[in-house]
Design a protein around this motif. Sequence first.
Motif, short mmCIF file in Angstrom:
data_model
loop_
_atom_site.label_atom_id
_atom_site.label_comp_id
_atom_site.label_asym_id
_atom_site.label_seq_id
_atom_site.Cartn_x
_atom_site.Cartn_y
_atom_site.Cartn_z
N GLY A 18 0.79 -1.23 0.00
CA GLY A 18 0.00 0.00 0.00
C GLY A 18 0.82 1.28 0.00
N SER A 19 2.13 1.15 -0.02
CA SER A 19 2.97 2.35 0.14
C SER A 19 3.20 3.13 -1.14
CB SER A 19 4.33 1.95 0.74
OG SER A 19 5.03 1.10 -0.14
N ARG A 20 3.05 2.50 -2.28
CA ARG A 20 3.26 3.24 -3.54
C ARG A 20 2.52 2.53 -4.68
NH1 ARG A 20 8.49 0.58 -3.01
NH2 ARG A 20 8.65 -0.95 -4.68
N GLY A 21 2.53 3.20 -5.83
CA GLY A 21 1.99 2.58 -7.05
C GLY A 21 0.51 2.23 -6.93
N ILE A 22 0.16 1.08 -7.45
CA ILE A 22 -1.24 0.64 -7.51
C ILE A 22 -1.83 0.50 -6.11
CG2 ILE A 22 -2.70 -1.32 -8.17
CD1 ILE A 22 -0.79 -1.72 -10.59
N GLY A 23 -1.06 -0.06 -5.17
CA GLY A 23 -1.57 -0.28 -3.81
C GLY A 23 -1.89 1.01 -3.10
N ALA A 41 3.72 -2.69 3.91
CA ALA A 41 4.84 -2.80 2.96
C ALA A 41 6.10 -2.82 3.81
CB ALA A 41 4.85 -1.63 1.97
N ARG A 42 7.26 -2.99 3.18
CA ARG A 42 8.47 -3.12 4.01
C ARG A 42 9.05 -1.79 4.44
NH1 ARG A 42 11.42 -6.68 -0.37
NH2 ARG A 42 10.30 -5.07 -1.51
N LYS A 43 9.11 -0.80 3.56
CA LYS A 43 9.84 0.44 3.89
C LYS A 43 8.93 1.43 4.63
CE LYS A 43 12.57 -0.21 -0.29
NZ LYS A 43 11.60 -0.92 -1.19
N PRO A 44 9.27 1.75 5.89
CA PRO A 44 8.38 2.55 6.75
C PRO A 44 8.15 3.97 6.25
CG PRO A 44 10.25 1.65 8.01
CD PRO A 44 10.47 1.28 6.59
N ASN A 67 6.87 -7.59 5.82
CA ASN A 67 7.37 -8.33 4.66
C ASN A 67 6.40 -9.49 4.43
OD1 ASN A 67 8.64 -9.97 2.81
ND2 ASN A 67 10.68 -9.64 3.65
N VAL A 68 5.70 -9.48 3.31
CA VAL A 68 4.66 -10.50 3.10
C VAL A 68 5.23 -11.91 3.00
CG1 VAL A 68 3.00 -8.91 2.04
CG2 VAL A 68 4.56 -10.23 0.58
N ARG A 69 6.54 -12.03 2.88
CA ARG A 69 7.14 -13.38 2.84
C ARG A 69 7.31 -13.97 4.24
NH1 ARG A 69 9.87 -10.94 -1.53
NH2 ARG A 69 11.69 -10.39 -0.31
N ASN A 93 -4.83 -8.10 -1.64
CA ASN A 93 -3.50 -8.71 -1.77
C ASN A 93 -2.83 -8.13 -3.02
OD1 ASN A 93 -3.24 -10.78 0.37
ND2 ASN A 93 -5.08 -11.63 -0.56
N ASN A 94 -2.11 -7.02 -2.81
CA ASN A 94 -1.55 -6.29 -3.95
C ASN A 94 -0.03 -6.41 -4.06
OD1 ASN A 94 -1.35 -3.82 -5.92
ND2 ASN A 94 -0.15 -3.22 -4.11
N ALA A 95 0.67 -6.64 -2.95
CA ALA A 95 2.14 -6.70 -3.01
C ALA A 95 2.58 -7.78 -3.99
CB ALA A 95 2.71 -6.98 -1.62
N ALA A 160 8.45 -16.63 -14.87
CA ALA A 160 8.09 -17.06 -13.51
C ALA A 160 6.99 -16.16 -12.96
CB ALA A 160 9.32 -17.01 -12.60
N TYR A 161 7.07 -14.87 -13.30
CA TYR A 161 6.02 -13.92 -12.90
C TYR A 161 4.69 -14.32 -13.52
CZ TYR A 161 3.67 -9.31 -12.57
OH TYR A 161 2.79 -8.28 -12.33
N SER A 162 4.69 -14.67 -14.81
CA SER A 162 3.46 -15.12 -15.48
C SER A 162 2.86 -16.33 -14.77
CB SER A 162 3.74 -15.49 -16.94
OG SER A 162 3.88 -14.36 -17.73
N LEU A 193 -0.35 -2.81 -18.58
CA LEU A 193 0.84 -2.01 -18.26
C LEU A 193 0.41 -0.70 -17.58
CD1 LEU A 193 3.87 -1.59 -18.36
CD2 LEU A 193 3.66 -0.79 -20.72
N ILE A 194 0.90 -0.52 -16.34
CA ILE A 194 0.52 0.64 -15.52
C ILE A 194 1.80 1.40 -15.16
CG2 ILE A 194 -0.72 1.41 -13.45
CD1 ILE A 194 -2.44 -0.28 -15.42
N LYS A 195 1.69 2.72 -15.18
CA LYS A 195 2.89 3.56 -14.99
C LYS A 195 3.31 3.63 -13.52
CE LYS A 195 4.89 7.62 -17.09
NZ LYS A 195 4.67 8.83 -17.85
N THR A 196 4.02 2.60 -13.05
CA THR A 196 4.57 2.57 -11.69
C THR A 196 6.05 2.24 -11.77
OG1 THR A 196 4.28 0.21 -11.33
CG2 THR A 196 2.38 1.62 -10.83
N GLU A 197 6.75 2.37 -10.63
CA GLU A 197 8.18 2.03 -10.57
C GLU A 197 8.41 0.58 -10.97
OE1 GLU A 197 9.62 5.29 -10.60
OE2 GLU A 197 11.10 3.71 -10.25
#
Length: 255
Positions: A18-23, A41-44, A67-69, A93-95, A160-162, A193-197
Amino acid sequence: MPVTDFSLAGKVAIVTGGSRGIGRSIAIGLAEAGADVALAARKPEALAEAAGAVEATGRRALAVPTNVRRLDELRGLVERTQNELGRVDILVNNAGTNPVYGPIQDVDEGAFDLVMNTNVRAVHSLSNFAREAMLAHGEGGSIVNVSSVGGYLASDVIGAYSVSKAALIMLTQVQAKTWGSDGIRVNCIAPGLIKTEFARALWDDERTLEAATRDSALHRIGEPDEMAGAVVYLASRAASFVTGQTLVLDGGRRL
Ligand SMILES: NC(=O)c1ccc[n+]([C@@H]2O[C@H](COP(=O)([O-])OP(=O)(O)OC[C@H]3O[C@@H](n4cnc5c(N)ncnc54)[C@H](OP(=O)(O)O)[C@@H]3O)[C@@H](O)[C@H]2O)c1
C-alpha cells in the motif's frame, strides 16, 4: 437500502503493497469510499507517506511495516488491524515482485521461490488469517487479489512472474468456491501495463511503450489511480453476487 451501494462506510480494509503505485491508489480509493485502511509494505517512510494520504480523506490509517514473505508478520498485520482499527472486512493482496528478466530456463530455484512466495504463498497465508478475522465478527468480507494480464499471456522474459500471476487467478477461484459459505467473496483484478516504478523498465523503453500504446484499444498505458475504482466495486455491496472473477484492466490491450 439503495439499489447500488458502493459505500464502504464502517468497513476496515488491509492493503498490502500500500505504500506506492497501484496499492497506494487502492488504499486512497477505499478510504474515499469510507473505509479505514491498514497499509502494509516493508519500507516505513513510504508507508507513512501513504498513510498520511489516506488520513487526508478523513479516514483512519494504520501503517504496519510488513514483509509478506514472513508468516509471523502476516499474522501480526491482521492482529494489529483488529486491535487498532477494530475488525477486518476487506483484504487487498496487492504486493508483488518480479526480480528476474530472461528466459525461464535461467530462473534459478532461489528466484523462482522468491516470486512464488511473494506473489502466491503470501496471498494464501494472509487470506487465511484475514478469513479468521472476518469469521470473528460474523459479517463476512471481501478479498481482492491483484494478478496481471501476465497471468493470461505466456511471457518469454518474465515467465516465472506469469506463472505466479496465473496461479493467483486460480487461487482466487479456489478461495471463492471454498469460502462462499462463509460469506466471503474473493475476486481479482488483472492490470495491463501501468505507470509505476515496478513496470518502469517496460514503459521507459520506447519500443515496448510504443507497442503497448499501439495495441491497446484506448491507445495508452494505465495510471495507478485507474485501478482503484474496480477494487472499490469488488469490495462493496454493489458486487454482492460477484465472486471468483478476474476483471482485466488493460485499456483493451488483449482485444
Ligand atoms: N505496474 C504494472 O504494470 C502492473 C501490471 C500488472 C500487475 N501489477 C501488479 O500490481 C501490484 C502492484 O504493483 P505496482 O506496479 O504498484 O508496484 P510498485 O509500485 O513497485 O509497488 C509495489 C508495492 O509492494 C510492496 N512490496 C513489494 N515486495 C513486498 C514484500 N515482500 N512485502 C511487503 N510489501 C512488498 C512495495 O513496498 P516495499 O518495497 O516497501 O515493500 C510497494 O508498496 C503487483 O502485484 C504487480 O505484480 C502491476
